[in-house]
Scaffold this motif. Sequence first.
Motif, PDB file in Angstrom:
ATOM      1  N   SER A   1       0.845  -1.193   0.000  1.00 38.23           N
ATOM      2  CA  SER A   1       0.000   0.000   0.000  1.00 38.23           C
ATOM      3  C   SER A   1       0.879   1.242   0.000  1.00 38.23           C
ATOM      4  CB  SER A   1      -0.896  -0.015   1.245  1.00 38.23           C
ATOM      5  OG  SER A   1      -1.665   1.162   1.322  1.00 38.23           O
ATOM      6  N   GLY A   2       0.510   2.231  -0.821  1.00 41.57           N
ATOM      7  CA  GLY A   2       1.272   3.475  -0.854  1.00 41.57           C
ATOM      8  C   GLY A   2       2.630   3.309  -1.491  1.00 41.57           C
TER       9      GLY A   2
ATOM     10  N   GLY B   1       5.569   2.483   0.154  1.00 43.62           N
ATOM     11  CA  GLY B   1       6.561   1.759   0.926  1.00 43.62           C
ATOM     12  C   GLY B   1       5.923   0.788   1.897  1.00 43.62           C
ATOM     13  N   TYR B   2       6.751   0.194   2.707  1.00 42.84           N
ATOM     14  CA  TYR B   2       6.274  -0.847   3.620  1.00 42.84           C
ATOM     15  C   TYR B   2       7.326  -1.079   4.700  1.00 42.84           C
ATOM     16  CZ  TYR B   2       8.846  -2.912  -0.275  1.00 42.84           C
ATOM     17  OH  TYR B   2       9.758  -3.136  -1.265  1.00 42.84           O
TER      18      TYR B   2
ATOM     19  N   ASP C   1      -0.835   1.972   7.776  1.00 40.25           N
ATOM     20  CA  ASP C   1      -0.120   1.910   6.510  1.00 40.25           C
ATOM     21  C   ASP C   1       1.304   2.423   6.733  1.00 40.25           C
ATOM     22  OD1 ASP C   1       0.787   1.989   3.914  1.00 40.25           O
ATOM     23  OD2 ASP C   1      -0.937   3.089   3.116  1.00 40.25           O
ATOM     24  N   PHE C   2       2.272   1.567   6.629  1.00 42.37           N
ATOM     25  CA  PHE C   2       3.668   1.934   6.918  1.00 42.37           C
ATOM     26  C   PHE C   2       4.291   2.585   5.683  1.00 42.37           C
ATOM     27  CE2 PHE C   2       2.403  -1.400   9.760  1.00 42.37           C
ATOM     28  CZ  PHE C   2       2.844  -0.927  10.996  1.00 42.37           C
ATOM     29  N   GLU C   3       4.783   3.789   5.870  1.00 40.75           N
ATOM     30  CA  GLU C   3       5.296   4.573   4.768  1.00 40.75           C
ATOM     31  C   GLU C   3       6.693   5.103   5.105  1.00 40.75           C
ATOM     32  OE1 GLU C   3       3.214   5.432   1.526  1.00 40.75           O
ATOM     33  OE2 GLU C   3       3.290   3.449   2.418  1.00 40.75           O
TER      34      GLU C   3
ATOM     35  N   ASP D   1       2.752  -4.627   5.666  1.00 43.03           N
ATOM     36  CA  ASP D   1       2.120  -3.331   5.440  1.00 43.03           C
ATOM     37  C   ASP D   1       0.630  -3.460   5.747  1.00 43.03           C
ATOM     38  OD1 ASP D   1       2.200  -0.649   4.843  1.00 43.03           O
ATOM     39  OD2 ASP D   1       2.156  -0.908   2.674  1.00 43.03           O
TER      40      ASP D   1
HETATM   41 CA   LIG Z   1       2.587   1.388   2.916  1.00 36.48          CA
END
Ligand SMILES: [Ca+2]
Length: 240
Positions: free
Chosen positions: A81-82, A84-85, A233-235, A223
Amino acid sequence: MFSLRRLPMFARISAVAVSATALSLIPGVSSAGAGPNGSLDQILPPGFPCIHTNVYPPIATWGWTRLDGAEPAFAVGQGASGNGYLHLFRPGSSQYASLFHPGLSTPLDQLAKQRNALGFMYKGTATTFQIRIRGASRVDSVLSGFTTLVWQPQHNGNRGANGFVTANDLARGKWWSTQKINGQTDRTTLLNLTQIAENNPRAWVSEYGVRNGTLDNENSYADNIVYGCSKWDFEPDAGS
Ligand SMILES: [Ca+2]
């Protein structure tokens, strides 16, 4: 007058209330609602904040921290998601990489009975989702009833070797217990969370999170962790 035995619980409830109040002032945070995986039931204690947000250190860690082992990295990349992770890497040592969040004392049976209340995206068969619980019926009679329940791909379809996959309903998967508890007296006994909660009716969640389950230089990634009505959500940075 409160007894000494009651004070820790009272203090804990107060802390949760303060935390929920503080979070309610932040845009995007509400105090109730549908779970991010689509469930309409609210399973968490009254006042528990629903949140769907990015986690990016050191600006917004939202209470996520390693409990032991190595610090994970926040990697840049697509596929989850997004932008990064979470990279649960092992920096050349004998340490596991992990990241956990407080479980706010959610009773295990409440977490177990709701569909899609526990999920994440992951890559790498060494990635594990873990729940640390207290109040389980330890067969060695340890009073805290502490154990860690482990969900790992090897016992749940063995996916994720070649790319990110999504597991939306971990509670119905197969879990093992690191400590000997009622119904699981060895690490080969696999049960779903409803079964574990039935065997241990006083169990509650102290922390939940992800961990690299091996020391064999296998990378693992995670993630979009879902816990109740929260999604994380890890970014890699705030602009993601
Ligand atoms: Ca993410």
